[in-house]
Design a protein around this motif. Structure first.
Motif, PDB file in Angstrom:
ATOM      1  N   GLY A 119       0.843  -1.335   0.150  1.00 55.18           N
ATOM      2  CA  GLY A 119       0.084   0.035   0.025  1.00 55.18           C
ATOM      3  C   GLY A 119       0.793   1.193   0.169  1.00 55.18           C
ATOM      4  N   GLY A 120       2.089   1.256  -0.215  1.00 54.69           N
ATOM      5  CA  GLY A 120       2.978   2.163  -0.076  1.00 54.69           C
ATOM      6  C   GLY A 120       3.114   2.694   1.169  1.00 54.69           C
ATOM      7  N   SER A 121       3.283   4.028   1.472  1.00 55.05           N
ATOM      8  CA  SER A 121       3.538   4.570   2.568  1.00 55.05           C
ATOM      9  C   SER A 121       2.271   5.663   3.084  1.00 55.05           C
ATOM     10  CB  SER A 121       4.865   5.411   2.806  1.00 55.05           C
ATOM     11  OG  SER A 121       4.682   6.512   1.677  1.00 55.05           O
ATOM     12  N   ARG A 122       1.212   5.065   2.523  1.00 57.71           N
ATOM     13  CA  ARG A 122      -0.076   6.056   2.770  1.00 57.71           C
ATOM     14  C   ARG A 122      -0.433   6.053   4.186  1.00 57.71           C
ATOM     15  NH1 ARG A 122      -5.644   5.224  -0.677  1.00 57.71           N
ATOM     16  NH2 ARG A 122      -6.767   7.001   0.148  1.00 57.71           N
ATOM     17  N   VAL A 123      -0.814   7.141   4.588  1.00 55.40           N
ATOM     18  CA  VAL A 123      -1.284   7.205   6.045  1.00 55.40           C
ATOM     19  C   VAL A 123      -2.637   8.341   5.832  1.00 55.40           C
ATOM     20  CG1 VAL A 123      -0.937   8.702   8.172  1.00 55.40           C
ATOM     21  CG2 VAL A 123       1.172   7.481   7.139  1.00 55.40           C
ATOM     22  N   SER A 124      -3.766   7.935   6.612  1.00 51.52           N
ATOM     23  CA  SER A 124      -4.828   8.627   6.654  1.00 51.52           C
ATOM     24  C   SER A 124      -5.357   9.026   8.092  1.00 51.52           C
ATOM     25  CB  SER A 124      -5.965   7.859   6.150  1.00 51.52           C
ATOM     26  OG  SER A 124      -5.635   7.501   4.630  1.00 51.52           O
ATOM     27  N   ILE A 125      -5.977  10.002   8.221  1.00 49.70           N
ATOM     28  CA  ILE A 125      -6.507  10.274   9.578  1.00 49.70           C
ATOM     29  C   ILE A 125      -7.835  10.405   9.179  1.00 49.70           C
ATOM     30  CG2 ILE A 125      -6.332  12.065  11.570  1.00 49.70           C
ATOM     31  CD1 ILE A 125      -3.605  12.568  10.179  1.00 49.70           C
ATOM     32  N   TYR A 126      -8.710   9.856  10.362  1.00 47.30           N
ATOM     33  CA  TYR A 126     -10.153   9.896  10.400  1.00 47.30           C
ATOM     34  C   TYR A 126     -10.744  10.512  11.593  1.00 47.30           C
ATOM     35  CZ  TYR A 126      -9.514   6.647   6.334  1.00 47.30           C
ATOM     36  OH  TYR A 126      -9.120   6.135   5.097  1.00 47.30           O
ATOM     37  N   SER A 127     -11.863  11.427  11.501  1.00 45.55           N
ATOM     38  CA  SER A 127     -12.432  11.613  13.033  1.00 45.55           C
ATOM     39  C   SER A 127     -13.758  11.394  13.026  1.00 45.55           C
ATOM     40  CB  SER A 127     -12.200  13.092  13.146  1.00 45.55           C
ATOM     41  OG  SER A 127     -12.883  13.927  12.229  1.00 45.55           O
ATOM     42  N   GLY A 128     -14.293  11.259  14.015  1.00 49.58           N
ATOM     43  CA  GLY A 128     -15.520  10.865  14.368  1.00 49.58           C
ATOM     44  C   GLY A 128     -16.503  12.030  15.157  1.00 49.58           C
ATOM     45  N   PRO A 129     -17.805  11.602  15.169  1.00 49.92           N
ATOM     46  CA  PRO A 129     -18.548  10.634  15.448  1.00 49.92           C
ATOM     47  C   PRO A 129     -18.557   9.874  14.163  1.00 49.92           C
ATOM     48  CG  PRO A 129     -19.947  12.367  15.883  1.00 49.92           C
ATOM     49  CD  PRO A 129     -18.545  13.047  15.751  1.00 49.92           C
ATOM     50  N   GLY A 130     -18.595  10.376  13.110  1.00 47.37           N
ATOM     51  CA  GLY A 130     -18.705   9.707  11.769  1.00 47.37           C
ATOM     52  C   GLY A 130     -17.081   9.485  11.314  1.00 47.37           C
ATOM     53  N   ILE A 131     -17.329   8.972  10.042  1.00 44.64           N
ATOM     54  CA  ILE A 131     -15.881   8.424   9.612  1.00 44.64           C
ATOM     55  C   ILE A 131     -15.646   9.689   8.413  1.00 44.64           C
ATOM     56  CG2 ILE A 131     -14.578   6.742   8.275  1.00 44.64           C
ATOM     57  CD1 ILE A 131     -15.664   5.948  11.179  1.00 44.64           C
ATOM     58  N   THR A 132     -14.772  10.810   9.169  1.00 43.77           N
ATOM     59  CA  THR A 132     -14.610  11.885   8.135  1.00 43.77           C
ATOM     60  C   THR A 132     -13.042  11.772   8.018  1.00 43.77           C
ATOM     61  OG1 THR A 132     -16.634  13.007   9.109  1.00 43.77           O
ATOM     62  CG2 THR A 132     -14.585  14.342   7.899  1.00 43.77           C
ATOM     63  N   VAL A 133     -12.643  11.936   6.691  1.00 43.25           N
ATOM     64  CA  VAL A 133     -11.281  11.783   6.468  1.00 43.25           C
ATOM     65  C   VAL A 133     -10.885  13.398   6.716  1.00 43.25           C
ATOM     66  CG1 VAL A 133      -9.448  11.824   4.836  1.00 43.25           C
ATOM     67  CG2 VAL A 133     -11.500  10.277   4.702  1.00 43.25           C
ATOM     68  N   VAL A 134      -9.678  13.548   7.802  1.00 44.28           N
ATOM     69  CA  VAL A 134      -9.078  14.741   8.021  1.00 44.28           C
ATOM     70  C   VAL A 134      -7.755  14.976   7.219  1.00 44.28           C
ATOM     71  CG1 VAL A 134      -8.123  15.964  10.097  1.00 44.28           C
ATOM     72  CG2 VAL A 134     -10.017  14.545  10.201  1.00 44.28           C
ATOM     73  N   ASP A 135      -6.709  14.046   7.046  1.00 46.84           N
ATOM     74  CA  ASP A 135      -5.814  14.007   6.032  1.00 46.84           C
ATOM     75  C   ASP A 135      -5.502  12.830   5.469  1.00 46.84           C
ATOM     76  OD1 ASP A 135      -3.784  15.273   5.082  1.00 46.84           O
ATOM     77  OD2 ASP A 135      -3.006  16.155   7.113  1.00 46.84           O
ATOM     78  N   ASP A 136      -4.785  12.725   4.410  1.00 47.02           N
ATOM     79  CA  ASP A 136      -4.531  11.422   3.495  1.00 47.02           C
ATOM     80  C   ASP A 136      -3.233  11.913   2.962  1.00 47.02           C
ATOM     81  OD1 ASP A 136      -6.386   9.610   0.997  1.00 47.02           O
ATOM     82  OD2 ASP A 136      -4.954   8.981   2.314  1.00 47.02           O
ATOM     83  N   PHE A 137      -2.341  11.279   3.212  1.00 45.17           N
ATOM     84  CA  PHE A 137      -0.632  11.452   2.563  1.00 45.17           C
ATOM     85  C   PHE A 137       0.065  10.491   2.394  1.00 45.17           C
ATOM     86  CE2 PHE A 137      -0.563  12.407   7.121  1.00 45.17           C
ATOM     87  CZ  PHE A 137       0.684  11.874   7.298  1.00 45.17           C
ATOM     88  N   PHE A 138       1.128  10.522   1.795  1.00 40.44           N
ATOM     89  CA  PHE A 138       2.135   9.673   1.568  1.00 40.44           C
ATOM     90  C   PHE A 138       3.301  10.070   2.547  1.00 40.44           C
ATOM     91  CE2 PHE A 138       0.814   6.284  -1.349  1.00 40.44           C
ATOM     92  CZ  PHE A 138      -0.012   6.864  -2.042  1.00 40.44           C
ATOM     93  N   ALA A 139       3.876   9.252   3.484  1.00 39.26           N
ATOM     94  CA  ALA A 139       4.674   9.678   4.569  1.00 39.26           C
ATOM     95  C   ALA A 139       6.239   9.742   3.979  1.00 39.26           C
ATOM     96  CB  ALA A 139       4.708   8.666   5.769  1.00 39.26           C
ATOM     97  N   TYR A 140       6.434   8.770   2.934  1.00 43.60           N
ATOM     98  CA  TYR A 140       7.534   8.853   2.169  1.00 43.60           C
ATOM     99  C   TYR A 140       7.341   8.702   0.714  1.00 43.60           C
ATOM    100  CZ  TYR A 140       9.196   7.549   6.857  1.00 43.60           C
ATOM    101  OH  TYR A 140       9.253   7.639   8.298  1.00 43.60           O
ATOM    102  N   ASP A 141       7.969   8.420  -0.199  1.00 45.05           N
ATOM    103  CA  ASP A 141       7.884   8.134  -1.624  1.00 45.05           C
ATOM    104  C   ASP A 141       6.891   7.194  -1.885  1.00 45.05           C
ATOM    105  OD1 ASP A 141       8.286   7.220  -4.360  1.00 45.05           O
ATOM    106  OD2 ASP A 141       9.988   8.543  -4.291  1.00 45.05           O
ATOM    107  N   ALA A 142       5.793   7.731  -2.608  1.00 42.72           N
ATOM    108  CA  ALA A 142       4.598   6.765  -3.105  1.00 42.72           C
ATOM    109  C   ALA A 142       4.930   5.550  -3.658  1.00 42.72           C
ATOM    110  CB  ALA A 142       3.828   7.625  -3.973  1.00 42.72           C
ATOM    111  N   THR A 143       6.157   5.359  -4.189  1.00 38.39           N
ATOM    112  CA  THR A 143       6.680   4.150  -4.831  1.00 38.39           C
ATOM    113  C   THR A 143       7.312   3.146  -3.712  1.00 38.39           C
ATOM    114  OG1 THR A 143       8.746   4.886  -5.241  1.00 38.39           O
ATOM    115  CG2 THR A 143       7.277   5.199  -6.886  1.00 38.39           C
ATOM    116  N   GLN A 144       7.554   3.558  -2.367  1.00 37.32           N
ATOM    117  CA  GLN A 144       8.062   2.797  -1.686  1.00 37.32           C
ATOM    118  C   GLN A 144       6.815   1.811  -1.086  1.00 37.32           C
ATOM    119  OE1 GLN A 144       7.760   1.148   1.882  1.00 37.32           O
ATOM    120  NE2 GLN A 144       7.274   3.117   2.647  1.00 37.32           N
TER     121      GLN A 144
END
Length: 183
Positions: A119-144
């Motif tokens: 899945g590469g180095s993908r990091v996502s952040i979700y907040s509640g009470p629903g499932i809302t995406v707060v942030d979504d990014f690659f922590a390192y090169d996307a090809t890692q």
């Protein structure tokens, strides 16, 4: 229940996946459950955070490889399911690592997820009470492609992602401080 810290443990791959919550002082088992049903034996990653805002830590579980990117949240006292969602595309089977922290001082923990192998180095952040995406990014090169592990802490309001390479972090919600997802 008693105001003291507890310990959360999950089995690894190869045996039916179980999560146990232990009293840290006595090692008594407070909860013991199969977060993804009795038939899943891929293992799990666990974290603690107050997702529902009730003042108590909840158990956050991410399925390891073979279980897809499923994240489930359980009440630590009752073992009842609070919510469950797929952090990434449902077809991804590399697993999902989890962490949690209060990103905005509301008393509710956001869930931080990291893609497993493939899945590469993908990091996502979700907040509640629903499932809302707060942030979504690659922590390192996307090809890692080896996945990434996460840990979190509310003191600095930063998430640390590490695969043995230098740490990449930034402030959430501020454009340009973290690598953007490719188009």
């Amino acid at each position: 229940k008693d105001g003291r810290a507890d310990i959360i443990a999950a089995t690894g791959a190869g045996v039916p996946t179980r999560v146990r919550v232990f009293d840290a002082a006595t090692q008594a088992i407070l909860q013991d459950f199969a977060p993804f049903g009795d038939g899943f034996s891929g293992g799990a990653f666990v974290a603690a955070g107050d997702y529902d805002g009730d003042g108590r830590q909840d158990v956050i579980v991410g399925a390891d490889a073979g279980g897809g990117p499923r994240v489930s949240v359980f009440d630590a006292l009752s073992g009842a399911s609070i919510t469950s969602f797929f952090a990434y595309e449902m077809t991804f089977t590399g697993g999902v690592r989890v962490a949690a922290f209060d990103i905005n001082g509301t008393g509710r923990s956001a869930i931080v997820t990291a893609a497993g192998v493939g899945g590469g180095s993908r990091v996502s952040i979700y907040s509640g009470p629903g499932i809302t995406v707060v942030d979504d990014f690659f922590a390192y090169d996307a090809t890692q492609n080896g996945g990434v592990y996460v840990g979190a802490g509310s003191a600095t309001r930063k998430t640390v992602a590490s695969t043995g390479a230098p740490v990449v972090s930034g402030q959430f919600g501020k454009p340009g401080t973290l690598p953007a997802l490719p188009a």
